[in-house]
Design a protein around this motif. Structure first.
Motif, PDB file in Angstrom:
ATOM      1  N   GLU A 177      44.542  15.688  32.235  1.00  0.00           N
ATOM      2  CA  GLU A 177      45.193  15.797  33.180  1.00  0.00           C
ATOM      3  C   GLU A 177      46.503  16.622  32.842  1.00  0.00           C
ATOM      4  N   PHE A 178      47.275  17.347  33.527  1.00  0.00           N
ATOM      5  CA  PHE A 178      48.408  18.348  33.325  1.00  0.00           C
ATOM      6  C   PHE A 178      49.776  17.572  34.324  1.00  0.00           C
ATOM      7  N   SER A 179      50.883  17.563  33.569  1.00  0.00           N
ATOM      8  CA  SER A 179      52.049  17.243  34.394  1.00  0.00           C
ATOM      9  C   SER A 179      52.937  18.630  34.773  1.00  0.00           C
ATOM     10  N   GLN A 180      52.527  19.850  34.334  1.00  0.00           N
ATOM     11  CA  GLN A 180      53.274  20.861  34.590  1.00  0.00           C
ATOM     12  C   GLN A 180      52.431  22.203  34.432  1.00  0.00           C
ATOM     13  N   TYR A 181      52.796  23.074  34.972  1.00  0.00           N
ATOM     14  CA  TYR A 181      52.066  24.286  35.207  1.00  0.00           C
ATOM     15  C   TYR A 181      52.301  25.109  33.830  1.00  0.00           C
ATOM     16  N   GLY A 182      51.272  25.866  33.300  1.00  0.00           N
ATOM     17  CA  GLY A 182      51.544  26.502  32.121  1.00  0.00           C
ATOM     18  C   GLY A 182      50.135  27.054  31.143  1.00  0.00           C
ATOM     19  N   ASP A 183      50.082  27.367  30.067  1.00  0.00           N
ATOM     20  CA  ASP A 183      48.940  27.629  29.382  1.00  0.00           C
ATOM     21  C   ASP A 183      48.267  26.387  29.108  1.00  0.00           C
ATOM     22  N   SER A 184      47.087  26.618  28.261  1.00  0.00           N
ATOM     23  CA  SER A 184      45.909  25.517  27.958  1.00  0.00           C
ATOM     24  C   SER A 184      46.772  24.379  27.181  1.00  0.00           C
ATOM     25  N   HIS A 185      47.953  24.319  26.828  1.00  0.00           N
ATOM     26  CA  HIS A 185      48.563  23.401  26.003  1.00  0.00           C
ATOM     27  C   HIS A 185      49.230  22.110  26.919  1.00  0.00           C
ATOM     28  N   VAL A 186      49.266  22.548  28.163  1.00  0.00           N
ATOM     29  CA  VAL A 186      49.607  21.323  29.265  1.00  0.00           C
ATOM     30  C   VAL A 186      48.484  20.388  29.391  1.00  0.00           C
ATOM     31  N   TYR A 196      43.340  29.049  36.722  1.00  0.00           N
ATOM     32  CA  TYR A 196      44.244  29.376  37.746  1.00  0.00           C
ATOM     33  C   TYR A 196      44.976  28.204  38.593  1.00  0.00           C
ATOM     34  N   VAL A 197      44.535  27.093  38.735  1.00  0.00           N
ATOM     35  CA  VAL A 197      44.968  25.825  38.976  1.00  0.00           C
ATOM     36  C   VAL A 197      46.025  25.147  37.724  1.00  0.00           C
ATOM     37  N   ARG A 198      45.644  25.435  36.568  1.00  0.00           N
ATOM     38  CA  ARG A 198      46.256  24.783  35.455  1.00  0.00           C
ATOM     39  C   ARG A 198      47.297  25.857  35.401  1.00  0.00           C
ATOM     40  N   SER A 199      47.441  26.909  35.653  1.00  0.00           N
ATOM     41  CA  SER A 199      48.602  28.035  35.321  1.00  0.00           C
ATOM     42  C   SER A 199      49.655  27.912  36.669  1.00  0.00           C
ATOM     43  N   GLY A 200      49.138  27.207  37.713  1.00  0.00           N
ATOM     44  CA  GLY A 200      50.101  27.140  38.874  1.00  0.00           C
ATOM     45  C   GLY A 200      49.740  28.630  39.914  1.00  0.00           C
ATOM     46  N   LEU A 201      48.921  29.282  39.380  1.00  0.00           N
ATOM     47  CA  LEU A 201      48.456  30.340  40.456  1.00  0.00           C
ATOM     48  C   LEU A 201      47.802  29.853  41.948  1.00  0.00           C
ATOM     49  N   TYR A 202      47.109  28.597  41.641  1.00  0.00           N
ATOM     50  CA  TYR A 202      46.616  28.034  42.761  1.00  0.00           C
ATOM     51  C   TYR A 202      47.303  26.400  42.740  1.00  0.00           C
ATOM     52  N   PRO A 203      48.474  26.301  43.233  1.00  0.00           N
ATOM     53  CA  PRO A 203      49.121  25.068  43.146  1.00  0.00           C
ATOM     54  C   PRO A 203      48.514  23.847  43.482  1.00  0.00           C
ATOM     55  N   VAL A 204      48.808  22.790  43.053  1.00  0.00           N
ATOM     56  CA  VAL A 204      48.007  21.543  43.309  1.00  0.00           C
ATOM     57  C   VAL A 204      49.161  20.825  44.461  1.00  0.00           C
ATOM     58  N   HIS A 264      50.442  17.727  44.076  1.00  0.00           N
ATOM     59  CA  HIS A 264      51.309  16.873  43.392  1.00  0.00           C
ATOM     60  C   HIS A 264      50.977  16.900  41.929  1.00  0.00           C
ATOM     61  N   LEU A 265      51.878  16.744  40.969  1.00  0.00           N
ATOM     62  CA  LEU A 265      51.709  16.474  39.582  1.00  0.00           C
ATOM     63  C   LEU A 265      52.189  15.153  39.389  1.00  0.00           C
ATOM     64  N   PRO A 266      51.640  14.366  37.978  1.00  0.00           N
ATOM     65  CA  PRO A 266      50.499  15.072  37.258  1.00  0.00           C
ATOM     66  C   PRO A 266      49.139  15.064  38.344  1.00  0.00           C
ATOM     67  N   SER A 267      48.210  15.883  37.740  1.00  0.00           N
ATOM     68  CA  SER A 267      47.071  16.000  38.628  1.00  0.00           C
ATOM     69  C   SER A 267      45.858  16.362  37.415  1.00  0.00           C
ATOM     70  N   GLY A 268      44.630  15.711  37.942  1.00  0.00           N
ATOM     71  CA  GLY A 268      43.303  16.115  37.297  1.00  0.00           C
ATOM     72  C   GLY A 268      43.009  17.405  37.327  1.00  0.00           C
ATOM     73  N   LEU A 269      42.055  17.905  37.036  1.00  0.00           N
ATOM     74  CA  LEU A 269      41.566  19.302  36.734  1.00  0.00           C
ATOM     75  C   LEU A 269      39.934  19.352  36.782  1.00  0.00           C
ATOM     76  N   GLY A 270      39.484  20.097  37.499  1.00  0.00           N
ATOM     77  CA  GLY A 270      37.903  20.503  37.646  1.00  0.00           C
ATOM     78  C   GLY A 270      37.473  19.878  38.803  1.00  0.00           C
ATOM     79  N   THR A 271      36.241  20.682  39.422  1.00  0.00           N
ATOM     80  CA  THR A 271      35.727  20.146  40.796  1.00  0.00           C
ATOM     81  C   THR A 271      34.356  20.060  40.665  1.00  0.00           C
ATOM     82  N   GLU A 272      33.620  20.072  39.432  1.00  0.00           N
ATOM     83  CA  GLU A 272      32.359  20.371  39.099  1.00  0.00           C
ATOM     84  C   GLU A 272      31.919  19.396  38.008  1.00  0.00           C
TER      85      GLU A 272
END
Length: 327
Positions: free
Chosen positions: A6-15, A46-54, A56-64
């Motif tokens: 999961e990620f709690s803020q947008y950014g590079d892979s380190h989030v 794109y989701v992780r970086s915030g280009l495609y905002p979610v 609410h945060l924190p959020s999980g990632l991935g749809t497949e």
């Protein structure tokens, strides 16, 4: 308890963080899938970086992902515990050992298709299905241009175009990648780092150009793609790997030949269970009979906790074909 990314803020892979979460009970229309393999897609960055905002945060990632049904909601009738299943349009959170998936985006997985193959290819395969058969239905012997042909979507498109009998001009960024695209079925290839794409397309089509360009690169190839199109040709912009195409002057479409542009996505084509099943059945049948080969390089199979490393790798464009996470 289960592990997930999961990620709690947008950014590079380190989030991206590897955390413990409770497994929620399924609602009436949900199914709990124990993931055996998880798909990694460029859209996840794109989701992780915030280009495609979610929402609410924190959020999980991935749809497949692909795995085994472990629990079903009260309204679920088409699936039962123990079924092999796959999905690519779930709510965010597929980067997890267990994922609650709505039954309407789940399909049964044929025994001839492995969990790894399904997770690596379902989203990409359904994308190729709608691009080549619905957005612009290709015909046998038709010449077309497809960018980033050595990626996960591209290699499936190489093979699907061969099934159709169409002639793909495939672009890629190295001699190794163009060779692989040709191996997978591309008719001709262009190394965009060493060759002029427009000049090569003109040469390969005897100056006629092409009716359609499929472009997932975005900003860097926008004008090049338009210049490869015949009068009243169609530009299919379905990704932003180099950044989004913005501030488009529509007059340029007129100047370059009364061109058409579309920005499609899977959700615009798979709007109900029947459409999803039709597309998935066609795609997985090609995989099962060997017409479409899904091969995952060992160095592109990552442990779930290494999701950040996986994102770094795909964003460097160091990958060929698909990448997956293993819980």
């Amino acid at each position: 308890m289960a592990k997930r990314i999961e990620f709690s803020q947008y950014g590079d892979s380190h989030v991206l963080k590897y955390v413990d979460v409770d497994i929620a009970l399924p609602n009436d229309d949900e199914i709990i899938v124990q993931n055996k393999a998880i798909g990694i897609n460029y859209i996840d960055t794109y989701v992780r970086s915030g280009l495609y905002p979610v929402p609410h945060l924190p959020s999980g990632l991935g749809t497949e992902g692909a795995g085994i049904v472990t629990q079903v909601g009260r309204n679920v009738t088409d699936f039962q515990i123990g079924d092999r299943v796959a999905y690519c349009q779930s709510s965010l959170g597929a980067y997890s050992q267990y994922h609650n998936v709505n039954q309407n985006v789940l399909v049964k997985l044929p025994d001839a298709v492995s969990f790894e193959q399904a997770a690596a290819s379902m989203l990409k395969g359904l994308t190729v299905y709608y691009l080549l058969t619905q957005t612009y239905p290709l015909k046998a012997d038709e010449i077309f241009l497809f960018h980033a042909a050595a990626g996960g979507v591209g290699l499936i498109a190489c093979q699907w175009s061969k099934i159709i009998g169409a002639k793909m001009i495939a672009t890629a960024g190295s001699a190794q990648k163009t060779a692989i695209a040709q191996q997978y079925g591309a008719w001709q290839t262009i190394n965009y780092h060493t060759q002029n794409v427009v000049q090569q397309v003109m040469a390969l089509t005897n100056g006629q150009k092409v009716n359609v360009v499929y472009d997932s690169v975005g900003k860097d190839t926008w004008l090049t793609s338009l210049d490869c199109l015949k009068r009243r040709g169609l530009m299919v912009s379905f990704g932003n790997a180099s950044g989004p195409v913005t501030d488009v002057n529509l007059a340029i479409l007129n100047q370059k030949g009364s061109l058409y542009v579309t920005r499609p996505s899977l959700t615009g084509y798979m709007t109900n269970r029947a459409q999803l099943n039709t597309a998935a059945n066609q795609f997985f049948s090609h995989v099962a009979n060997g017409a479409i080969k899904i091969e995952i390089l060992p160095q592109q199979t990552f442990a779930l906790q290494d999701a950040a490393i996986a994102h770094q790798t795909i964003q460097r464009r160091d990958t060929i074909g698909s990448s997956i996470l293993i819980p």
